[in-house]
Design a protein around this motif. Sequence first.
Motif, PDB file in Angstrom:
ATOM      1  N   ALA A   1       0.816  -1.143   0.047  1.00 34.70           N
ATOM      2  CA  ALA A   1       0.022   0.168   0.060  1.00 34.70           C
ATOM      3  C   ALA A   1       0.871   1.195   0.092  1.00 34.70           C
ATOM      4  CB  ALA A   1      -0.790   0.019   1.169  1.00 34.70           C
ATOM      5  N   LEU A   2       1.893   1.268   0.694  1.00 33.20           N
ATOM      6  CA  LEU A   2       2.793   2.400   0.779  1.00 33.20           C
ATOM      7  C   LEU A   2       3.598   2.786  -0.642  1.00 33.20           C
ATOM      8  CD1 LEU A   2       4.677   1.717   4.122  1.00 33.20           C
ATOM      9  CD2 LEU A   2       3.086   3.583   3.624  1.00 33.20           C
ATOM     10  N   LEU A   3       3.869   1.342  -1.341  1.00 34.72           N
ATOM     11  CA  LEU A   3       4.498   1.671  -2.701  1.00 34.72           C
ATOM     12  C   LEU A   3       3.545   2.143  -3.456  1.00 34.72           C
ATOM     13  CD1 LEU A   3       6.740   1.203  -4.698  1.00 34.72           C
ATOM     14  CD2 LEU A   3       5.846  -1.177  -4.775  1.00 34.72           C
ATOM     15  N   PHE A   4       2.049   1.642  -3.475  1.00 39.98           N
ATOM     16  CA  PHE A   4       1.022   2.065  -4.337  1.00 39.98           C
ATOM     17  C   PHE A   4       0.879   3.681  -3.932  1.00 39.98           C
ATOM     18  CE2 PHE A   4      -3.519   2.913  -4.784  1.00 39.98           C
ATOM     19  CZ  PHE A   4      -3.808   2.665  -6.278  1.00 39.98           C
ATOM     20  N   LEU A   5       0.876   4.120  -3.037  1.00 43.68           N
ATOM     21  CA  LEU A   5       0.825   5.655  -2.389  1.00 43.68           C
ATOM     22  C   LEU A   5       1.864   6.241  -3.129  1.00 43.68           C
ATOM     23  CD1 LEU A   5      -0.535   5.511   1.120  1.00 43.68           C
ATOM     24  CD2 LEU A   5      -2.015   6.077  -0.882  1.00 43.68           C
ATOM     25  N   GLY A   6       3.032   5.760  -3.070  1.00 42.44           N
ATOM     26  CA  GLY A   6       4.304   6.728  -3.796  1.00 42.44           C
ATOM     27  C   GLY A   6       3.997   6.712  -5.222  1.00 42.44           C
ATOM     28  N   LEU A   7       3.482   5.609  -5.735  1.00 43.98           N
ATOM     29  CA  LEU A   7       3.420   5.453  -7.123  1.00 43.98           C
ATOM     30  C   LEU A   7       2.246   6.513  -7.797  1.00 43.98           C
ATOM     31  CD1 LEU A   7       3.729   1.785  -8.280  1.00 43.98           C
ATOM     32  CD2 LEU A   7       5.473   3.722  -8.604  1.00 43.98           C
ATOM     33  N   LEU A   8       1.136   6.585  -6.687  1.00 47.45           N
ATOM     34  CA  LEU A   8       0.092   7.506  -7.084  1.00 47.45           C
ATOM     35  C   LEU A   8       0.652   8.887  -6.978  1.00 47.45           C
ATOM     36  CD1 LEU A   8      -2.893   6.225  -5.005  1.00 47.45           C
ATOM     37  CD2 LEU A   8      -2.493   6.457  -7.702  1.00 47.45           C
ATOM     38  N   VAL A   9       1.459   9.396  -5.882  1.00 54.94           N
ATOM     39  CA  VAL A   9       2.006  10.433  -5.851  1.00 54.94           C
ATOM     40  C   VAL A   9       3.144  10.674  -7.029  1.00 54.94           C
ATOM     41  CG1 VAL A   9       3.856  11.977  -4.348  1.00 54.94           C
ATOM     42  CG2 VAL A   9       2.053  10.731  -3.488  1.00 54.94           C
TER      43      VAL A   9
END
Length: 116
Positions: free
Chosen positions: A35-43
């Motif tokens: 989820a943290l990786l996903f949020l980073g990719l969204l940013v």
Amino acid sequence: MMLGYFSLILICQLAGEVVVRLSGVPIPGPVIGMALLFLGLLVKGGIPDGLAKTADALLGNLSLLFVPAGVGVMLHTQLLGRELVPIAASIVLGTLITITVTALVMSRLSRKGTPT
């Protein structure tokens, strides 16, 4: 470059493990890391090419990750034999619940997608 992105994936997993240990949340650390990786990719606004290539390489060798599970099954065959009925029941029940929930969600989404 692939090593850098592989390190990023592992760092996200480690961060997820740290979050779980510090907060006591009953979610696996790798899930929180994902989820943290996903949020980073969204940013960031997308998936870098190097990360996509690294992920493809990991997925291409995914079968190797099942070797430890296979060894565990072979190591604990007596335990699995003793607990065969509860294991089989949970697999069958879990599969039926998953199919039912999936069918209900698809049915509901299908109705929302058609004009009335």
